[in-house]
Design a protein around this motif. Structure first.
Motif, PDB file in Angstrom:
ATOM      1  N   GLU A  17      31.063  -7.645  87.954  1.00 18.04           N
ATOM      2  CA  GLU A  17      31.792  -7.469  86.695  1.00 18.04           C
ATOM      3  C   GLU A  17      31.054  -8.122  85.536  1.00 18.04           C
ATOM      4  O   GLU A  17      30.917  -7.537  84.443  1.00 18.04           O
ATOM      5  N   ASN A  18      30.578  -9.331  85.743  1.00 15.80           N
ATOM      6  CA  ASN A  18      29.874 -10.048  84.674  1.00 15.80           C
ATOM      7  C   ASN A  18      28.575  -9.355  84.284  1.00 15.80           C
ATOM      8  O   ASN A  18      28.264  -9.210  83.094  1.00 15.80           O
ATOM      9  N   LEU A  19      27.795  -8.929  85.294  1.00 17.03           N
ATOM     10  CA  LEU A  19      26.531  -8.257  85.002  1.00 17.03           C
ATOM     11  C   LEU A  19      26.761  -6.898  84.345  1.00 17.03           C
ATOM     12  O   LEU A  19      25.988  -6.468  83.492  1.00 17.03           O
ATOM     13  N   ARG A  20      27.854  -6.238  84.722  1.00 16.74           N
ATOM     14  CA  ARG A  20      28.193  -4.969  84.078  1.00 16.74           C
ATOM     15  C   ARG A  20      28.476  -5.192  82.591  1.00 16.74           C
ATOM     16  O   ARG A  20      28.033  -4.419  81.737  1.00 16.74           O
ATOM     17  N   ASP A  21      29.208  -6.269  82.287  1.00 19.95           N
ATOM     18  CA  ASP A  21      29.500  -6.582  80.886  1.00 19.95           C
ATOM     19  C   ASP A  21      28.216  -6.869  80.115  1.00 19.95           C
ATOM     20  O   ASP A  21      28.060  -6.450  78.955  1.00 19.95           O
ATOM     21  N   LYS A  22      27.286  -7.586  80.755  1.00 21.15           N
ATOM     22  CA  LYS A  22      26.030  -7.915  80.074  1.00 21.15           C
ATOM     23  C   LYS A  22      25.216  -6.653  79.800  1.00 21.15           C
ATOM     24  O   LYS A  22      24.669  -6.470  78.710  1.00 21.15           O
ATOM     25  N   VAL A  23      25.129  -5.787  80.786  1.00 18.96           N
ATOM     26  CA  VAL A  23      24.353  -4.552  80.634  1.00 18.96           C
ATOM     27  C   VAL A  23      24.950  -3.666  79.552  1.00 18.96           C
ATOM     28  O   VAL A  23      24.221  -3.037  78.762  1.00 18.96           O
ATOM     29  N   ARG A  24      26.267  -3.604  79.482  1.00 22.89           N
ATOM     30  CA  ARG A  24      26.937  -2.759  78.497  1.00 22.89           C
ATOM     31  C   ARG A  24      27.058  -3.424  77.131  1.00 22.89           C
ATOM     32  O   ARG A  24      27.587  -2.818  76.204  1.00 22.89           O
ATOM     33  N   GLY A  25      26.591  -4.663  77.015  1.00 20.30           N
ATOM     34  CA  GLY A  25      26.642  -5.352  75.736  1.00 20.30           C
ATOM     35  C   GLY A  25      28.019  -5.871  75.366  1.00 20.30           C
ATOM     36  O   GLY A  25      28.284  -6.172  74.191  1.00 20.30           O
ATOM     37  N   ARG A  26      28.903  -5.996  76.343  1.00 21.11           N
ATOM     38  CA  ARG A  26      30.235  -6.531  76.075  1.00 21.11           C
ATOM     39  C   ARG A  26      30.160  -8.058  75.984  1.00 21.11           C
ATOM     40  O   ARG A  26      29.519  -8.699  76.822  1.00 21.11           O
ATOM     41  N   PRO A  27      30.809  -8.648  74.985  1.00 16.38           N
ATOM     42  CA  PRO A  27      30.740 -10.114  74.845  1.00 16.38           C
ATOM     43  C   PRO A  27      31.447 -10.832  75.984  1.00 16.38           C
ATOM     44  O   PRO A  27      32.519 -10.409  76.431  1.00 16.38           O
ATOM     45  N   ILE A  28      30.827 -11.885  76.465  1.00 14.48           N
ATOM     46  CA  ILE A  28      31.423 -12.755  77.479  1.00 14.48           C
ATOM     47  C   ILE A  28      31.965 -14.017  76.816  1.00 14.48           C
ATOM     48  O   ILE A  28      33.048 -14.485  77.137  1.00 14.48           O
ATOM     49  N   ALA A  29      31.198 -14.555  75.880  1.00 12.93           N
ATOM     50  CA  ALA A  29      31.622 -15.768  75.169  1.00 12.93           C
ATOM     51  C   ALA A  29      32.597 -15.420  74.049  1.00 12.93           C
ATOM     52  O   ALA A  29      32.514 -14.363  73.437  1.00 12.93           O
ATOM     53  N   ASP A  30      33.530 -16.340  73.797  1.00 14.44           N
ATOM     54  CA  ASP A  30      34.434 -16.219  72.653  1.00 14.44           C
ATOM     55  C   ASP A  30      33.739 -16.889  71.476  1.00 14.44           C
ATOM     56  O   ASP A  30      33.746 -18.113  71.347  1.00 14.44           O
ATOM     57  N   LEU A  31      33.135 -16.084  70.617  1.00 13.52           N
ATOM     58  CA  LEU A  31      32.304 -16.601  69.530  1.00 13.52           C
ATOM     59  C   LEU A  31      33.057 -16.711  68.203  1.00 13.52           C
ATOM     60  O   LEU A  31      32.432 -16.895  67.164  1.00 13.52           O
ATOM     61  N   ARG A  32      34.370 -16.637  68.244  1.00 10.70           N
ATOM     62  CA  ARG A  32      35.137 -16.807  67.012  1.00 10.70           C
ATOM     63  C   ARG A  32      34.950 -18.226  66.469  1.00 10.70           C
ATOM     64  O   ARG A  32      34.955 -19.196  67.229  1.00 10.70           O
ATOM     65  N   GLN A  33      34.813 -18.338  65.156  1.00  7.80           N
ATOM     66  CA  GLN A  33      34.700 -19.658  64.544  1.00  7.80           C
ATOM     67  C   GLN A  33      36.060 -20.334  64.481  1.00  7.80           C
ATOM     68  O   GLN A  33      37.097 -19.678  64.351  1.00  7.80           O
TER      69      GLN A  33
END
Length: 366
Positions: A17-33
């Motif tokens: 699941e994680n690698l699929r998200d990375k390949v598809r460019g889906r964000p894993i980290a919550d980068l909201r300020q």
């Protein structure tokens, strides 16, 4: 070069699941300020106040976070769940940030004295004035709230020089995080010392024509300081593909690296000629604006934070600051795991660096 410790992902489903998200460019980290409000702006900086957390009582003196040049201020707010700002806001401490923004060719004439004599004194005084009326402890003579000033990397050096140069500023304590004060103790900088005069002329001509050091080169400098981790990153990602928080941290660091700024020409010239070649920081005295600024004049409590795995600012280079502030009311060393960025905002910082800083500030709040 040290290879990552051998590890086989235990959760195959999470890894896929994680690698699929990375390949598809889906964000894993919550980068909201972390929510914030701009308090003021000057010619070369903005001052922000972070919004209090509803239901959390505000207490203590304000904390002003001071970034270095070239590195973006988002280092203090890397990602949700791993943010210096978020931690201190959740403690109920008023948190402020001075942000210099990107550097352009028009900034090429700005030297270290610009930040030490103009930008940071303005940020400290505006923070103190804006925070007056909130927080605990005594006020300065003008009614302002004394400030805990904390800088990372070169920002820590700027913090110490500002504290020494302006004794009238309402600074309660001064903190330097991963700030090297003895550059002869930094192995990666040793390559600059043997450069002959011809080489110096080439470097000088290059940064003068460019108006500074371009952002790609500053990014390369950070990568070289942790070249083993940079080169083995793909292997680490595969071995820890089931660790979503680990992957989120890598993603947040990538964003940080992608937002590096340029160095102003005059400032880089000072750092290269005056500091890297003569090691002037190690003496505790620097010529700025036509006068000598001596760290021995600092009387405020000083906190020195050193990363145990920092190659850009190794332990001896950072702890040397303790020898330069004999007049400090309380010179304290905090050692924590992590590299140059990791000691500030790595995944272990929430249990080491940040509580140690907060304990120091609580001790000097009133």
């Amino acid at each position: 070069m040290a290879l990552p410790q051998l590890r086989v992902p235990r959760d195959l489903g999470a890894s896929v699941e994680n690698l699929r998200d990375k390949v598809r460019g889906r964000p894993i980290a919550d980068l909201r300020q972390t929510p914030r409000t701009r308090v003021d702006q000057s010619g070369h900086a903005d001052l922000y106040r972070y919004d209090p957390v509803p239901g959390v009582e505000q207490h203590g003196k304000p904390l002003l976070l001071i970034p270095p040049l070239a590195a973006p201020a988002l280092a203090f707010d890397l990602r949700r769940g791993c943010s210096v700002v978020e931690y201190f806001v959740n403690q109920g401490r008023p948190v402020y940030l001075v942000d210099y923004g990107p550097v352009s060719f028009g900034h090429r004439g700005l030297g270290i004295e610009h930040w030490v004599d103009e930008v940071l004194p303005w940020a400290v005084q505006r923070t103190a004035d804006e925070a007056a009326g909130g927080g605990a402890g005594p006020r300065a003579a003008d009614g302002a709230e004394p400030v805990h000033a904390a800088g990372w990397s070169l920002g820590g050096i700027f913090t110490m020089l500002t504290t020494a140069a302006h004794e009238d500023l309402p600074i309660a304590t001064a903190t330097a995080i991963a700030s090297p004060f003895d550059l002869h103790a930094v192995p990666i900088l040793a390559i600059a010392r043997p450069i002959n005069r011809a080489g110096v002329r080439v470097v000088s001509t290059t940064y003068k024509l460019a108006g500074g050091i371009p952002a790609p080169l500053t990014r390369l400098g950070f990568q070289l300081s942790a070249i083993d981790k940079y080169l083995t990153k793909p292997i680490s990602m595969l071995m820890r593909a089931d660790d979503r928080d680990f992957l989120a941290q890598l993603e947040a660091v990538d964003r940080f690296m992608d937002n590096m700024y340029a160095y102003p020409g005059r400032t880089f010239g000072q750092l290269y000629h005056v500091v890297m070649r003569t090691n002037e920081f190690a003496t505790g005295t620097m010529q700025l604006g036509g006068r000598a600024v001596a760290l021995s004049d600092i009387e405020q409590p000083v906190l020195v934070v050193a990363g145990l795995n920092d190659t850009l600012a190794p332990l001896p280079a950072v702890t040397h600051l303790l020898d330069l502030v004999p007049g400090s009311a309380d010179a304290h060393l905090l050692e924590a795991p992590g590299g140059h960025l990791g000691v500030l905002t790595g995944r272990a910082a929430a249990g080491t660096t940040w509580p140690g800083m907060e304990a120091f500030y609580v001790r000097h709040d009133g």
